[in-house]
Design a protein around this motif. Structure first.
Motif, PDB file in Angstrom:
ATOM      1  N   ALA A 133       0.838  -1.200   0.000  1.00 36.64           N
ATOM      2  CA  ALA A 133       0.000   0.000   0.000  1.00 36.64           C
ATOM      3  C   ALA A 133       0.872   1.249   0.000  1.00 36.64           C
ATOM      4  N   LYS A 134       0.441   2.197  -0.788  1.00 41.02           N
ATOM      5  CA  LYS A 134       1.153   3.457  -0.858  1.00 41.02           C
ATOM      6  C   LYS A 134       0.720   4.342   0.310  1.00 41.02           C
ATOM      7  N   LEU A 135       1.686   4.649   1.174  1.00 40.04           N
ATOM      8  CA  LEU A 135       1.388   5.448   2.347  1.00 40.04           C
ATOM      9  C   LEU A 135       1.511   6.922   2.010  1.00 40.04           C
ATOM     10  N   ARG A 136       0.580   7.695   2.530  1.00 33.88           N
ATOM     11  CA  ARG A 136       0.648   9.140   2.372  1.00 33.88           C
ATOM     12  C   ARG A 136       1.602   9.721   3.405  1.00 33.88           C
ATOM     13  N   CYS A 137       2.265  10.770   3.046  1.00 31.94           N
ATOM     14  CA  CYS A 137       3.163  11.437   3.973  1.00 31.94           C
ATOM     15  C   CYS A 137       2.940  12.939   3.895  1.00 31.94           C
ATOM     16  N   VAL A 138       3.469  13.638   4.851  1.00 35.09           N
ATOM     17  CA  VAL A 138       3.321  15.094   4.902  1.00 35.09           C
ATOM     18  C   VAL A 138       4.702  15.722   4.887  1.00 35.09           C
ATOM     19  N   GLU A 139       4.766  16.910   4.323  1.00 28.71           N
ATOM     20  CA  GLU A 139       6.027  17.641   4.269  1.00 28.71           C
ATOM     21  C   GLU A 139       6.217  18.406   5.566  1.00 28.71           C
ATOM     22  N   VAL A 140       6.509  17.689   6.604  1.00 31.94           N
ATOM     23  CA  VAL A 140       6.738  18.310   7.896  1.00 31.94           C
ATOM     24  C   VAL A 140       7.849  17.542   8.599  1.00 31.94           C
ATOM     25  N   SER A 141       8.736  18.247   9.222  1.00 29.40           N
ATOM     26  CA  SER A 141       9.840  17.631   9.952  1.00 29.40           C
ATOM     27  C   SER A 141       9.468  17.568  11.425  1.00 29.40           C
ATOM     28  N   PRO A 142       9.174  16.393  11.976  1.00 27.51           N
ATOM     29  CA  PRO A 142       8.721  16.310  13.365  1.00 27.51           C
ATOM     30  C   PRO A 142       9.835  16.693  14.340  1.00 27.51           C
ATOM     31  N   ARG A 143       9.425  17.192  15.442  1.00 27.10           N
ATOM     32  CA  ARG A 143      10.381  17.548  16.492  1.00 27.10           C
ATOM     33  C   ARG A 143      10.792  16.330  17.315  1.00 27.10           C
ATOM     34  N   ARG A 144       9.981  15.277  17.260  1.00 22.92           N
ATOM     35  CA  ARG A 144      10.247  14.006  17.953  1.00 22.92           C
ATOM     36  C   ARG A 144      10.472  14.235  19.446  1.00 22.92           C
ATOM     37  N   LEU A 145       9.442  14.753  20.065  1.00 17.98           N
ATOM     38  CA  LEU A 145       9.487  14.998  21.497  1.00 17.98           C
ATOM     39  C   LEU A 145       8.984  13.777  22.255  1.00 17.98           C
ATOM     40  N   ALA A 146       9.532  13.570  23.437  1.00 13.59           N
ATOM     41  CA  ALA A 146       9.029  12.509  24.307  1.00 13.59           C
ATOM     42  C   ALA A 146       7.704  12.951  24.919  1.00 13.59           C
ATOM     43  N   LEU A 147       7.003  12.006  25.500  1.00 11.30           N
ATOM     44  CA  LEU A 147       5.680  12.307  26.041  1.00 11.30           C
ATOM     45  C   LEU A 147       5.760  13.346  27.166  1.00 11.30           C
ATOM     46  N   ILE A 148       6.790  13.250  27.971  1.00 12.55           N
ATOM     47  CA  ILE A 148       6.892  14.188  29.100  1.00 12.55           C
ATOM     48  C   ILE A 148       7.356  15.561  28.638  1.00 12.55           C
ATOM     49  N   GLU A 149       7.842  15.683  27.406  1.00 11.24           N
ATOM     50  CA  GLU A 149       8.307  16.955  26.879  1.00 11.24           C
ATOM     51  C   GLU A 149       7.222  17.731  26.151  1.00 11.24           C
ATOM     52  N   LEU A 150       6.087  17.107  25.891  1.00 10.00           N
ATOM     53  CA  LEU A 150       5.022  17.759  25.130  1.00 10.00           C
ATOM     54  C   LEU A 150       4.371  18.859  25.950  1.00 10.00           C
ATOM     55  N   ARG A 177      -3.541  21.957  15.481  1.00  7.73           N
ATOM     56  CA  ARG A 177      -4.681  22.651  14.880  1.00  7.73           C
ATOM     57  C   ARG A 177      -5.749  22.866  15.937  1.00  7.73           C
ATOM     58  N   LYS A 178      -6.513  23.925  15.821  1.00  6.58           N
ATOM     59  CA  LYS A 178      -7.569  24.220  16.779  1.00  6.58           C
ATOM     60  C   LYS A 178      -8.657  23.146  16.698  1.00  6.58           C
ATOM     61  N   GLY A 179      -9.016  22.620  17.864  1.00  2.45           N
ATOM     62  CA  GLY A 179     -10.038  21.577  17.912  1.00  2.45           C
ATOM     63  C   GLY A 179      -9.530  20.192  17.575  1.00  2.45           C
ATOM     64  N   SER A 180      -8.222  20.042  17.437  1.00  3.17           N
ATOM     65  CA  SER A 180      -7.653  18.742  17.090  1.00  3.17           C
ATOM     66  C   SER A 180      -6.414  18.499  17.934  1.00  3.17           C
ATOM     67  N   SER A 181      -6.021  17.202  18.033  1.00  7.02           N
ATOM     68  CA  SER A 181      -4.798  16.855  18.755  1.00  7.02           C
ATOM     69  C   SER A 181      -3.578  16.890  17.858  1.00  7.02           C
ATOM     70  N   TYR A 182      -3.781  17.132  16.539  1.00  2.19           N
ATOM     71  CA  TYR A 182      -2.692  17.112  15.586  1.00  2.19           C
ATOM     72  C   TYR A 182      -2.503  18.496  14.970  1.00  2.19           C
ATOM     73  N   CYS A 183      -1.318  18.690  14.389  1.00  2.00           N
ATOM     74  CA  CYS A 183      -1.075  19.903  13.617  1.00  2.00           C
ATOM     75  C   CYS A 183      -1.829  19.823  12.301  1.00  2.00           C
ATOM     76  N   GLY A 184      -1.785  20.895  11.523  1.00  2.00           N
ATOM     77  CA  GLY A 184      -2.544  20.922  10.265  1.00  2.00           C
ATOM     78  C   GLY A 184      -2.186  19.810   9.313  1.00  2.00           C
ATOM     79  N   ARG A 232       1.035  21.729  26.095  1.00  2.00           N
ATOM     80  CA  ARG A 232      -0.413  21.553  25.949  1.00  2.00           C
ATOM     81  C   ARG A 232      -0.849  21.667  24.498  1.00  2.00           C
ATOM     82  N   ASN A 233      -0.241  22.559  23.744  1.00  2.00           N
ATOM     83  CA  ASN A 233      -0.669  22.814  22.369  1.00  2.00           C
ATOM     84  C   ASN A 233       0.229  22.136  21.340  1.00  2.00           C
ATOM     85  N   ASP A 234       0.987  21.129  21.736  1.00  2.00           N
ATOM     86  CA  ASP A 234       1.858  20.431  20.788  1.00  2.00           C
ATOM     87  C   ASP A 234       1.103  19.299  20.098  1.00  2.00           C
ATOM     88  N   CYS A 235       1.513  19.006  18.860  1.00  7.14           N
ATOM     89  CA  CYS A 235       0.896  17.923  18.072  1.00  7.14           C
ATOM     90  C   CYS A 235       1.255  16.578  18.685  1.00  7.14           C
TER      91      CYS A 235
END
Length: 222
Positions: free
Chosen positions: A112-129, A155-162, A131-134
């Motif tokens: 299956a062809k997976l979709r990807c996004v042009e975004v470079s994640p910060r790769r934060l640990a759970l304790i480093e997140l 994104r507003k109203g979501s747990s993820y970025c745009g 309140r408004n982080d993706c």
């Protein structure tokens, strides 16, 4: 002639044992003994002597036993013949369990062809997140690999970025609709027919001819 204490000669007792082993009834044994030794044994005398010798049983039990033995021999013969037929129909040394249906080749499924996004994640640990982080996760596919998170502003109203918000949604397929010109042509035909009827009030044949001539003169509507 040697005579036992019971009054039966040894030869007569041996003949009784022999006839009994053949499966003969006591009446038949008595007649056989009388014919061989010119004696006058009765069925009861033969039965009594057989019991004293340790193998006396009634004619009914002996007949039942003989019938069971005959059925057993027939069953053994039938099973032997069936095994011989099976051995004739297969090669020597081949076991039936070795015959298995061939495995059909399976068509390889395309990955299956997976979709990807042009975004470079910060790769934060759970304790480093914050309140408004993706909260979009990364890693954890292999054993021992740590799970990190995107960490970009969500994104507003979501747990993820745009970008990750749209990634988790099913892609929207634009529907192309074809506009039919049939209703428009039907309306135009009705208007032409009404005008032709007013022009030719004495019949409909002339009106229909006028409609057909007008349709032939009009260009096709795309």
């Amino acid at each position: 002639m040697e005579v036992e204490q019971t009054g039966w000669p040894v030869e007569h007792s041996q003949a009784l044992r022999e006839f009994h082993a053949r499966g003969m009834s006591y009446s038949e044994i008595a007649r056989a003994l009388n014919a061989r030794f010119a004696a006058f044994y009765t069925r009861n005398a033969v039965l009594g002597r057989a019991k004293r010798m340790g193998f006396g049983d009634s004619d009914e039990k002996r007949a039942e036993k003989a019938m069971l033995e005959r059925m057993l021999r027939e069953r053994i013969s039938r099973s032997g013949s069936s095994e011989s037929r099976m051995s004739d129909t297969r090669p020597a040394g081949v076991i039936l369990s070795e015959f298995r249906p061939p495995k059909l080749p399976r068509a390889k499924a395309e990955p299956a062809k997976l979709r990807c996004v042009e975004v470079s994640p910060r790769r934060l640990a759970l304790i480093e997140l914050e309140r408004n982080d993706c909260r979009y996760p990364y890693g954890g596919d292999e054993e021992g690999e740590a799970i990190t998170f995107c960490g970009h502003p969500r994104r507003k109203g979501s747990s993820y970025c745009g970008p990750h918000f749209h990634l988790t949604r099913a892609p929207v397929i634009a529907l192309q609709r074809t506009v039919s010109t049939a209703p428009l042509k039907l309306v135009e035909r009705n208007e032409i027919f009404q005008r032709a009827t007013e022009t030719h009030p004495h019949g409909t044949n002339e009106a229909q001819e006028a409609v057909q001539s007008c349709e032939g003169a009009q260009p096709a509507i795309a």
